[in-house]
Write a protein that holds these residues in place. Structure first.
Motif, short mmCIF file in Angstrom:
data_model
loop_
_atom_site.label_atom_id
_atom_site.label_comp_id
_atom_site.label_asym_id
_atom_site.label_seq_id
_atom_site.Cartn_x
_atom_site.Cartn_y
_atom_site.Cartn_z
N SER A 25 0.94 -1.27 -0.02
CA SER A 25 -0.10 0.12 -0.16
C SER A 25 0.81 1.32 0.11
O SER A 25 2.16 1.09 0.28
N GLU A 35 2.23 -5.22 4.60
CA GLU A 35 1.89 -5.55 6.03
C GLU A 35 3.29 -6.21 6.89
O GLU A 35 4.03 -6.88 6.08
N THR A 36 3.28 -5.73 8.11
CA THR A 36 4.22 -6.68 8.96
C THR A 36 3.89 -7.95 9.15
O THR A 36 2.90 -8.34 9.33
#
Ligand code: FAD
Length: 634
Positions: A25, A35-36
Motif C-alpha cells: 500500500s 504488512e508486517t
C-alpha cells in the motif's frame, strides 16, 4: 512491485504454486509498504553455481529472498517456475511430495531465508500422532531372519543402518531399542555437547612431544573423520532423505582459550603447527584482549586487563544436534522397505549357531514375551550397554574387556539475552589429572530452534553404564576374564579415581567458580544444572594380565566378522560415519570388493583418499559439503 511465488501442498499431497506480487500500500513518503509479518528466524545461505536439491519439503513455512542466482523449481506434476534475484519464494508446501530445484546460469544462489516458525522440525518420528512408531512385526515376516540386526537406536546404529541401506537397498535390517524412542541415551541432544568434533579446539588431541614439537597427528585423524560425516549428511540432503540440514547442523566457531604464560606459549606453538597444514586452513590466533573480546565478549568482560591469554578460532566449526539427526536418519530408514524398528525391545542374549548366524534373543518389555531372530550380521550399537552384550556373545575377542563409567553434569543457561551474546564453542585446558572428556567448554547450543549456553561437563562417578541403566551395571560387568585388567587400571590410574571423587564432592559454588574462569561475569541465577549422558571408558586387556584405560572408541568384533560392538565414548557421534565405514571394511570386505566400494564412492567422493595428504581434495570436499549443509567455508 515485488514478485512472489507461493508454494503449498494440494489435496493430493503434491505441491502447487501460484505467481503474484507482494501486496503493497502507499506509505507516507511515497514508498510502497507491505504488512508486517511476524517471523522467528533469519539465516543467509549460499549454494555454488551448478547446485541442485532433489525432492524435499521445507520443514516450516518460510520466505526465501533471492539475492543472486536464477533457479528452476519443479513440482511432482512436472510444472516448473523460475526464481530470479529480487524474487520472493513463500514455501508453504511443508508436507507431501515437495519440490526440487536447480541453479541455472553461472551465479551462485545467495539467499536470505526467513522462517515463520522455528526451523528445527518436530522430530520426525513424533510427527505421526506424538508416539514414536515401532514397525508391527506382522508387517515384516522377514524380520524373523533378517540379514542384519542393529542393537540400540542411537546415532551409531542409525548411521550404519543408513549406510548399509544406501549400499544395498534389498538388505533386510531390524533394529531393536530398549527405550520408547530413538536417541534417548548419549545421542540425545542435551546428553552431549553437540560439537562436530573436527579436532579444531580440543587441546588433548595435540600434545607437546618431549622434543618440544606439537604432535598434530591425532587431530588430523579426527579432523578428516568428520569430513566423512559431512559427506554422508550432504549425500542424504542432496537425495532428499534429510529435508533440511538446519534441522541438525549449524555453523559455530570452534575456539581454544587459555590463560597463563605457559599455556599461551603452548597455544601459539600449536597454532603454528596446525595453521601450516591445509586441514586447518583459516585458523586464527590472537593474544590480544580486544580482538578476543570481539570474538567472544562474555569470555572477556570482567577479565583482568593484564592476564596473559590467547585463543585460536576456526569459524568453520559446527554445532550438531545428534538427537535430531538420529531421528531424521531413523525416520528415513523407517520409510524404506526391508527395515523394521522395535521400540521397548531389549536384546537379552546372543548365541552363534553352527552355521555362523546369530540367534538374538529379544524381550518385549511391554508383554514380557521373549522371542528370537536369527541374523547373518549383528551390530552392537548399544552405547553403555555394549559391553554386557559383547560379553554375552561369548566371542573370544571380547575376553578381558571391562568398562569404567563416567557420569557428567552441565551448567545450562536458557536466558536469551545471555545466549545471544555468545556464538562459539570455547574449549579450555583440562585440569591436571582429569580425563580428556572432562575438558571444560562454554558452548553455544541450538536445540529445537532455541539458543542456549552449556558449560562443563563436570565429571562424576556413577556405577550405571546407561542413563536409564542400573546401579549394578558396573558390578555385573566384572567377570573372571576382566577382573585383573580392571585392578591393574585401578592401580595405575588412581589419579583419575581421585579426580572423579573430587568432582563428585564439588559443591555448586565450586562448580560455578570454574564457569567464572571462562565467563567472569556469569550470574548464578541464569544457570541451572543439567545431567549429561553416561560414558563408559574402555578398559582394554594387555599382555601379561595388564589393563589400560582407553579414552577413544573401538570397534571390537569376532574373527569371522559376523558381529561387532562399538565400545568407548570419544570422539563420539561426530565420527559415526567413520565408524560405519570401519565396520564395513572389517565385516563386509567381500561386498565392498563386489561393487559396494564403487557405490560408496558416489556417496563419499573422498572415500579412499587421505585428506591429510591431499590438499585439493580437502578444499573441494569442504566447499561442496559446506554449500550443501549451509555451513561457513573459508
Ligand atoms: C557428556 C558427553 C558429551 C559428549 N559430547 C560429544 C560431542 O560434543 N560431540 C560428539 O561427537 N560426541 C559427544 N559425545 C559422545 C556421543 O554422545 C556418543 O559417542 C554417541 O552418542 C554414542 O552413540 P551410540 O549410538 O553409540 O549410543 P547411544 O546414543 O547411547 O545409544 C545406545 C542405545 O542402545 C540402547 N540399548 C542399550 N542396551 C540395549 C539392549 N540390550 N537392547 C536394545 N537396546 C539397547 C540404549 O537404550 C540406547 O538408546 C558426548 C558424550 C557425553 C556423555
Amino acid at each position: 512491485m515485488i514478485r512472489c511465488v507461493r508454494m503449498w501442498t494440494g489435496g493430493d499431497g503434491d505441491s502447487l504454486f501460484e505467481e503474484g506480487w507482494i501486496d503493497l500500500s502507499s506509505g507516507i513518503r511515497g514508498d510502497s509498504i507491505g504488512e508486517t509479518v511476524p517471523v522467528v528466524e533469519l539465516s543467509f545461505q549460499e549454494t555454488r553455481s551448478g547446485g541442485s536439491y532433489e525432492w524435499h519439503q521445507d520443514p516450516v513455512p518460510r520466505f526465501v529472498i533471492t539475492l543472486s542466482g536464477t533457479l528452476e523449481f519443479q513440482t511432482e506434476s512436472g510444472a516448473t517456475f523460475t526464481i530470479r534475484p529480487g524474487d520472493i519464494l513463500l514455501a508453504q508446501d511443508n508436507t507431501g511430495s515437495g519440490h526440487k530445484w536447480r541453479l541455472i546460469g553461472d551465479d551462485p544462489w545467495r539467499r536470505a531465508s526467513v522462517s515463520l516458525e522455528r526451523s528445527r522440525p518436530q522430530l520426525q518420528a513424533k510427527q505421526h500422532g506424538g508416539t514414536p512408531m515401532s514397525t508391527p512385526v506382522s508387517e515384516n515376516p522377514e524380520s524373523e531372519s533378517p540379514d542384519v540386526v542393529l542393537i540400540g537406536a542411537g546415532i551409531m546404529s542409525a548411521t550404519l543402518g543408513t549406510v548399509l541401506k544406501e549400499l544395498e537397498p534389498t538388505l533386510n535390517v531390524v533394529l531393536f531399542e530398549t527405550l520408547q524412542d530413538c536417541a534417548q541415551e548419549s545421542s540425545e541432544a542435551w546428553n552431549n555437547a553437540g560439537t562436530g568434533h573436527a579436532a579444531n579446539c580440543e587441546l588433548n588431541y595435540t600434545p607437546r612431544l618431549p622434543d618440544g614439537s606439537i604432535d598434530i597427528s591425532t587431530a588430523l585423524k579426527v579432523n578428516t573423520e568428520f569430513d566423512l560425516s559431512r559427506q554422508l549428511w550432504s549425500h542424504l540432503v542432496t537425495k532428499g532423505a534429510i529435508g533440511d540440514p538446519y534441522a541438525f547442523i549449524e555453523s559455530c566457531p570452534h575456539m581454544s582459550f587459555v590463560w597463563g604464560d605457559d599455556n599461551v606459549t603452548f597455544l601459539h606453538d600449536r597454532y603454528k603447527a596446525m595453521s601450516a597444514h591445509h586441514c586447518y586452513h583459516g585458523m586464527e590466533y590472537s593474544d590480544h584482549h580486544g580482538e578476543i573480546a570481539q570474538w567472544v565478549p562474555l569470555v572477556m568482560e570482567g577479565r583482568e586487563a593484564d592476564q596473559p591469554i590467547a585463543a585460536t578460532r576456526m569459524i568453520t566449526g559446527t554445532d550438531v544436534d545428534y538427537g535430531s539427526l538420529t531421528h531424521l536418519l531413523v525416520s528415513q530408514l523407517q520409510a524404506q522397505p526391508g527395515f523394521s524398528l522395535h521400540y521397548k525391545h531389549k536384546v537379552t542374549d546372543l548365541d552363534q549357531l553352527a552355521d555362523g548366524r546369530w540367534k538374538v534373543t529379544v524381550k518385549d518389555l511391554q508383554t514380557k514375551h521373549k522371542r528370537t531372530v536369527t541374523a547373518k550380521f549383528v551390530f552392537i550399537g548399544a552405547g553403555g550397554g555394549g559391553l554386557e552384550l559383547l560379553q554375552k556373545s561369548g566371542i573370544p575377542e571380547a575376553h578381558g574387556y571391562g568398562g569404567f563409567p563416567v557420569s557428567g553434569i552441565w551448567l545450562r543457561c536458557d536466558v536469551d539475552e545471555v545466549s545471544a551474546r555468545h556464538h562459539a564453542k570455547v574449549y579450555g585446558k583440562a585440569a591436571e589429572g582429569s580425563p580428556p572428556m572432562s575438558v571444560p567448554h562454554l558452548d553455544t547450543r541450538i536445540i529445537s530452534g532455541k539458543r542456549s549456553l552449556l558449560f562443563g561437563p563436570y565429571a562424576g562417578f556413577s556405577s550405571k553404564f546407561l542413563k536409564h541403566g542400573h546401579y549394578t551395571d558396573l558390578f555385573r560387568s566384572i567377570e573372571p576374564s576382566n577382573v585383573v585388567p580392571m585392578l591393574d587400571v585401578a592401580r595405575q590410574d588412581w589419579g583419575l579415581a581421585e579426580y572423579l571423587i573430587g568432582q563428585v564432592l564439588q559443591t555448586g559454588s565450586h562448580q560455578f567458580k570454574v564457569l567464572e574462569q571462562f565467563y567472569p561475569e556469569a550470574q548464578r541465577q541464569d544457570w541451572r544444572e543439567a545431567v549429561a549422558g553416561q560414558r563408559v571408558q574402555i578398559i582394554k586387556p594387555g599382555p601379561h594380565h595388564s589393563g589400560s584405560l582407553e579414552f577413544g572408541t573401538e570397534v571390537v568384533g569376532s574373527a569371522d566378522n559376523s558381529i561387532v560392538a562399538l565400545l568407548g565414548a570419544s570422539p563420539g557421534a561426530s565420527t559415526a560415519a567413520y565408524v560405519a565405514f570401519e565396520t564395513l571394511e572389517k565385516c563386509f570386505a567381500k561386498e565392498l570388493a563386489d561393487g559396494w566400494r564403487d557405490r560408496l564412492k558416489t556417496i563419499i567422493p573422498t572415500y579412499g583418499i587421505d585428506l591429510t595428504k591431499d590438499a585439493d581434495a580437502t578444499r573441494e570436499t569442504r566447499a561442496k559439503t559446506a554449500a550443501l549443509l549451509g555451513l561457513t567455508n573459508v
